[in-house]
Design a protein around this motif. Structure first.
Motif, PDB file in Angstrom:
ATOM      1  N   GLU A  12      -9.046  35.122   4.651  1.00  0.00           N
ATOM      2  CA  GLU A  12      -8.613  33.810   4.172  1.00  0.00           C
ATOM      3  C   GLU A  12      -9.488  33.350   3.016  1.00  0.00           C
ATOM      4  O   GLU A  12     -10.696  33.609   2.987  1.00  0.00           O
ATOM      5  CB  GLU A  12      -8.648  32.790   5.308  1.00  0.00           C
TER       6      GLU A  12
ATOM      7  N   ASP B  87     -10.428  29.971   0.359  1.00  0.00           N
ATOM      8  CA  ASP B  87     -10.350  28.521   0.224  1.00  0.00           C
ATOM      9  C   ASP B  87      -9.400  28.159  -0.918  1.00  0.00           C
ATOM     10  O   ASP B  87      -9.029  28.998  -1.745  1.00  0.00           O
ATOM     11  CB  ASP B  87     -11.734  27.922  -0.033  1.00  0.00           C
ATOM     12  N   GLU B  88      -9.010  26.900  -0.944  1.00  0.00           N
ATOM     13  CA  GLU B  88      -8.005  26.441  -1.905  1.00  0.00           C
ATOM     14  C   GLU B  88      -8.481  26.570  -3.346  1.00  0.00           C
ATOM     15  O   GLU B  88      -7.702  26.919  -4.238  1.00  0.00           O
ATOM     16  CB  GLU B  88      -7.643  24.986  -1.588  1.00  0.00           C
TER      17      GLU B  88
ATOM     18  N   ARG C  96       2.001  29.278   2.553  1.00  0.00           N
ATOM     19  CA  ARG C  96       1.468  27.920   2.623  1.00  0.00           C
ATOM     20  C   ARG C  96       0.012  27.950   3.060  1.00  0.00           C
ATOM     21  O   ARG C  96      -0.457  28.925   3.653  1.00  0.00           O
ATOM     22  CB  ARG C  96       2.267  27.058   3.598  1.00  0.00           C
ATOM     23  N   LEU C  97      -0.696  26.869   2.760  1.00  0.00           N
ATOM     24  CA  LEU C  97      -2.088  26.740   3.166  1.00  0.00           C
ATOM     25  C   LEU C  97      -2.170  26.143   4.560  1.00  0.00           C
ATOM     26  O   LEU C  97      -1.303  25.368   4.970  1.00  0.00           O
ATOM     27  CB  LEU C  97      -2.873  25.855   2.194  1.00  0.00           C
ATOM     28  N   ASN C  98      -3.192  26.521   5.276  1.00  0.00           N
ATOM     29  CA  ASN C  98      -3.446  25.957   6.595  1.00  0.00           C
ATOM     30  C   ASN C  98      -3.997  24.545   6.418  1.00  0.00           C
ATOM     31  O   ASN C  98      -5.070  24.339   5.848  1.00  0.00           O
ATOM     32  CB  ASN C  98      -4.446  26.835   7.354  1.00  0.00           C
ATOM     33  N   SER C  99      -3.259  23.569   6.903  1.00  0.00           N
ATOM     34  CA  SER C  99      -3.661  22.171   6.704  1.00  0.00           C
ATOM     35  C   SER C  99      -4.921  21.818   7.470  1.00  0.00           C
ATOM     36  O   SER C  99      -5.608  20.847   7.135  1.00  0.00           O
ATOM     37  CB  SER C  99      -2.521  21.234   7.125  1.00  0.00           C
ATOM     38  N   HIS C 100      -5.258  22.574   8.519  1.00  0.00           N
ATOM     39  CA  HIS C 100      -6.451  22.277   9.315  1.00  0.00           C
ATOM     40  C   HIS C 100      -7.717  22.828   8.662  1.00  0.00           C
ATOM     41  O   HIS C 100      -8.780  22.205   8.727  1.00  0.00           O
ATOM     42  CB  HIS C 100      -6.304  22.852  10.723  1.00  0.00           C
ATOM     43  N   THR C 101      -7.620  23.998   8.042  1.00  0.00           N
ATOM     44  CA  THR C 101      -8.803  24.642   7.465  1.00  0.00           C
ATOM     45  C   THR C 101      -8.822  24.595   5.939  1.00  0.00           C
ATOM     46  O   THR C 101      -9.859  24.885   5.333  1.00  0.00           O
ATOM     47  CB  THR C 101      -8.878  26.108   7.918  1.00  0.00           C
ATOM     48  N   GLY C 102      -7.695  24.271   5.316  1.00  0.00           N
ATOM     49  CA  GLY C 102      -7.636  24.263   3.853  1.00  0.00           C
ATOM     50  C   GLY C 102      -7.721  25.640   3.246  1.00  0.00           C
ATOM     51  O   GLY C 102      -8.190  25.790   2.119  1.00  0.00           O
ATOM     52  N   THR C 103      -7.278  26.648   3.989  1.00  0.00           N
ATOM     53  CA  THR C 103      -7.339  28.029   3.500  1.00  0.00           C
ATOM     54  C   THR C 103      -5.949  28.642   3.487  1.00  0.00           C
ATOM     55  O   THR C 103      -5.020  28.145   4.135  1.00  0.00           O
ATOM     56  CB  THR C 103      -8.252  28.892   4.386  1.00  0.00           C
ATOM     57  N   ILE C 104      -5.828  29.739   2.756  1.00  0.00           N
ATOM     58  CA  ILE C 104      -4.585  30.492   2.700  1.00  0.00           C
ATOM     59  C   ILE C 104      -4.885  31.933   3.091  1.00  0.00           C
ATOM     60  O   ILE C 104      -5.946  32.471   2.769  1.00  0.00           O
ATOM     61  CB  ILE C 104      -3.934  30.418   1.309  1.00  0.00           C
TER      62      ILE C 104
END
Length: 380
Positions: free
Chosen positions: A211, A213-214, A254-262
């Motif tokens: 994963e 980060d954004e 999509r990005l994981n809204s909980h971790t802010g990662t893809i």
């Protein structure tokens, strides 16, 4: 006596004054310390970033029986490689063979009855034409023949189902891969679709999920949006660097809204079985291509609280403290975003000899470490 003592002291004083008068200041300064400097240059560079991932098998099967029965035979070595179609477990086949024989016998009976009813229907047509039987009797015989046709279809389906159940008593490997231990052994009851017999995982190739980060994903978007997905480098625990080559083949939508990662996925060949499901892996992925990147030896970068700086050597061989903005560290070099110009000289070795900015030094030119090669990340 006093005169003699006075004369002696006077003589000693003259000797002392004469000795002091013979020392003259030299006026010489120590030579400037020798330091090794490298010239700042730019080069086309691919920036890499390192991530932590986990190895996952593309195919994982939890093997369960399709029919119930007692385990009669376990036909594999636990932990071994098996091929698709290999028989792993055998369930007691005797009840299913008996059911198949009964279904085949019933099929034969229905076929005989159908042949008889077909003849009856044919005769009924002739008798009806000669008005020897009633229309009602004719319809009854035709209906009996059609019913036997339906019974024949049902009997054939029963035989087919019995054959399938007999085949299912041999539990085979649905994929090629490595088999785990047997969860149930000979003599134990296995229930259809319930009892876990063993697990099976594919071994070549393997997936590595990781994963990002954004911010990193946004910086690498130009590379990742191209049709040709970039290669990646992979290393396992205990290995130096990233000796394995893989290919990026999946980016989540999509990005994981909980971790802010893809999530990313790389595929790597595994002919020797080096990678095993569940292992942690280090993945190096290209994130940016720079046409004119300034990279310097990381040893040249010094820290003053939260500020980073280097020592630049001027044309007069004087040191100048220069604050710099750092980019990612790439192996043994660091990207400099701002603060240095092409052609300037920076101190690489001998920094401990510089005690203050403006100090004169004796520069010795050396080549920059790793100059001329693509940068590769050391950590994230």
């Amino acid at each position: 006596m006093v005169k003699k003592l006075t004369a002696t002291l006077f003589g000693l004083s003259a000797l002392v004054l004469a000795g002091c008068g013979s020392e003259e200041p030299t006026g010489q300064q120590p030579p400037p310390p020798a330091v090794e400097v490298a010239q700042v240059s730019t080069e086309a560079t691919t920036l890499w970033r390192s991530f932590t991932g986990r190895v996952v098998a593309p195919e994982t099967v939890e093997l369960r029986p399709r029919v119930s029965g007692y385990i009669d035979l376990v036909s594999f070595t636990e932990g071994a490689l098996v091929e698709r179609g290999d028989v792993l477990f055998t369930i007691d086949q005797r009840p299913y063979k008996a059911k198949l024989r009964a279904a085949e016998a019933d099929l034969q009976r229905v076929r005989s009855e159908l042949a008889f009813n077909t003849k009856q229907a044919r005769r009924a047509q002739q008798l009806l034409d000669s008005k020897a039987i009633s229309r009602e009797e004719y319809d009854r015989r035709i209906a009996a023949r059609d019913a036997k046709h339906a019974a024949l279809n049902a009997a054939e389906a029963t035989v087919e189902n019995a054959r399938l159940n007999l085949q299912y008593t041999e539990v085979t490997a649905p994929i090629s891969g490595r088999v785990s231990r047997a969860q149930i052994t000979r003599g134990n009851l296995a229930n259809a679709d319930t009892t876990l017999l063993t697990t099976l995982v594919s071994v070549d190739p393997m997936y590595v999920y990781f994963e990002s980060d954004e911010q990193t994903f946004a910086a690498s978007r130009n590379l990742l949006n191209s049709d040709a997905r970039p290669p990646v480098h992979i290393g396992l625990a205990g290995e130096h660097g990233y000796p394995h080559k893989g290919q990026l083949d999946f980016i989540d939508n999509r990005l994981n809204s909980h971790t802010g990662t893809i999530q990313f996925r790389a595929v790597v060949s595994n002919p020797e079985g080096t990678f095993k499901p569940g292992q942690f892996a280090r993945v190096e992925m290209p994130i940016e291509e720079m046409a004119q990147a300034v990279l310097i030896d990381s040893k040249a970068v010094l820290t003053d609280q939260d500020r980073r700086y280097v020592y630049v050597v001027t044309q007069e061989s004087l040191t100048e403290r220069r604050p710099v903005e750092l980019g990612p560290r790439q192996g043994e070099r660091t990207v400099i975003r701002s603060g240095l110009q092409t052609g300037e000289r920076i101190v690489v070795n001998g920094l401990q000899k510089i005690f203050f900015p403006g100090m004169p030094v004796a520069p010795e030119m050396i080549a920059q470490q790793g100059q001329g090669s693509s940068a590769q990340a050391a950590g994230h």
